[in-house]
Motif scaffolding. Structure first.
Motif, mmCIF file in Angstrom:
data_model
loop_
_atom_site.group_PDB
_atom_site.id
_atom_site.type_symbol
_atom_site.label_atom_id
_atom_site.label_comp_id
_atom_site.label_asym_id
_atom_site.label_seq_id
_atom_site.Cartn_x
_atom_site.Cartn_y
_atom_site.Cartn_z
ATOM 1 N N LEU A 104 8.283 5.368 -27.078
ATOM 2 C CA LEU A 104 7.312 5.232 -26.178
ATOM 3 C C LEU A 104 7.880 5.027 -24.727
ATOM 4 O O LEU A 104 7.102 5.397 -23.655
ATOM 5 N N MET A 105 9.060 4.190 -24.522
ATOM 6 C CA MET A 105 9.499 4.307 -23.394
ATOM 7 C C MET A 105 9.980 5.613 -22.561
ATOM 8 O O MET A 105 9.962 5.875 -21.470
ATOM 9 N N VAL A 106 10.473 6.608 -23.422
ATOM 10 C CA VAL A 106 11.140 7.745 -23.253
ATOM 11 C C VAL A 106 10.037 9.023 -23.149
ATOM 12 O O VAL A 106 10.489 10.079 -22.635
ATOM 13 N N SER A 107 9.095 8.649 -23.809
ATOM 14 C CA SER A 107 8.280 9.851 -24.254
ATOM 15 C C SER A 107 7.142 10.234 -22.897
ATOM 16 O O SER A 107 7.053 9.242 -22.226
ATOM 17 N N PRO A 108 7.051 11.546 -22.647
ATOM 18 C CA PRO A 108 6.159 11.667 -21.417
ATOM 19 C C PRO A 108 4.905 11.161 -21.544
ATOM 20 O O PRO A 108 4.176 11.105 -22.438
ATOM 21 N N ASP A 109 4.267 10.569 -20.292
ATOM 22 C CA ASP A 109 3.039 9.940 -20.312
ATOM 23 C C ASP A 109 1.849 10.888 -20.743
ATOM 24 O O ASP A 109 1.041 10.602 -21.581
ATOM 25 N N VAL A 110 2.116 12.252 -20.672
ATOM 26 C CA VAL A 110 1.238 13.235 -20.839
ATOM 27 C C VAL A 110 1.237 13.366 -22.520
ATOM 28 O O VAL A 110 -0.214 13.390 -22.919
ATOM 29 N N ILE A 111 2.141 13.353 -22.965
ATOM 30 C CA ILE A 111 2.107 13.497 -24.628
ATOM 31 C C ILE A 111 1.501 12.081 -25.136
ATOM 32 O O ILE A 111 0.749 12.190 -26.081
ATOM 33 N N ILE A 112 1.709 10.707 -24.412
ATOM 34 C CA ILE A 112 1.122 9.718 -24.984
ATOM 35 C C ILE A 112 -0.178 9.642 -24.764
ATOM 36 O O ILE A 112 -1.014 9.280 -25.732
#
Length: 266
Positions: A104-112
């Protein structure tokens, strides 16, 4: 001849690059004009407009409440999660959990944000403050875990054994020994989660509903209609608010440091 210090030059350059746009925005919040093309007469009119803007003030208060609630719940869950991960004996299992935590730290905010939107839609959860709160808690937990884990690794486990030998129960060990030792990490996690929540736009944009909005989403929607120096005034207030939070955190950490120093001298 003194040797030129590239590290200080680099640090100064980075700080100037980050802060000059902020100060530029703050300066124009006191301009009597309607844009940032030319600074006109000094005025507080934009701050008066901000005070009289009931919708924006309501969104500001809701954003602060949202950030405090999400940070509080994320800190509680993240602290307990960090303790659970630290107590795992199996090294491979611990690495797996840490890897999943870091996703969750490295995932793009758009995907989250899109993932939360799909999840809430599938579960029939209406979009609003509840969905935004759950999302902010979820993406803040890994931050708290990463802040608390280093303190747990530095913790002397022999203190737990000594307390057990003296008859302390599990709650006494947790509240009187473990919790005070990792408090700096918990506070760091709380303040980091707070700033992440206040700053977030992408995730909130996906999961917010028609009846609820945050400052980041509201500023974005207003900026699309044209630059309004009332936004500069609001941004200045938010910047000062964050500075106050950082100063409070600095005072807390300094107090903890002085307490440890006195204990060490004794």
């Amino acid at each position: 001849m003194k040797k030129f210090k590239w590290d200080k030059f680099y640090l100064t350059f980075i700080l100037l690059t980050l802060y000059i746009p902020i100060f530029y925005l703050i300066i124009y919040s006191f301009s009597s004009g309607n844009n940032m093309d030319n600074f006109k007469n000094f005025t507080f009119d934009h701050y008066l407009d901000l005070i009289n803007d009931n919708r924006l003030l309501a969104i500001f208060i809701e954003t602060i409440i949202l950030a405090l609630l999400s940070s509080l719940f994320a800190t509680i869950v993240g602290t307990l999660g960090a303790i659970a991960i630290n107590n795992i004996k199996n090294r491979n299992r611990k690495k797996l959990l840490l890897t999943l935590n870091n996703v969750l730290m490295v995932s793009p905010d758009v995907i989250i944000g899109a993932s939360f939107l799909i999840l809430f839609t599938a579960m029939g959860i209406s979009l609003g403050m509840g969905s935004v709160l759950l999302s902010h808690i979820a993406f803040s937990i890994p931050i708290v875990v990463l802040m608390v884990l280093p303190r747990l690794k530095e913790f002397d486990k022999s203190l737990v054994d000594a307390a057990s030998d003296l008859g302390a129960n599990s709650w006494q060990i947790f509240s009187k020994i473990l919790l005070p030792a990792i408090t700096p990490g918990i506070l760091s996690g709380f303040f980091m989660a707070l700033t992440y929540s206040l700053d977030d736009f992408a995730v909130t944009f996906f999961v917010t509903g028609n009846g609820f909005s945050t400052l980041s989403v509201e500023i974005y929607s207003r900026a699309r209609q044209g630059i309004n120096l009332e936004i500069n005034a609001l941004s200045t207030v938010m910047f000062i608010f964050v500075l106050i939070l950082v100063f409070i955190y600095y005072l807390i950490t300094c107090k903890k440091g002085h307490t440890k120093g006195r204990a060490g001298n004794l």
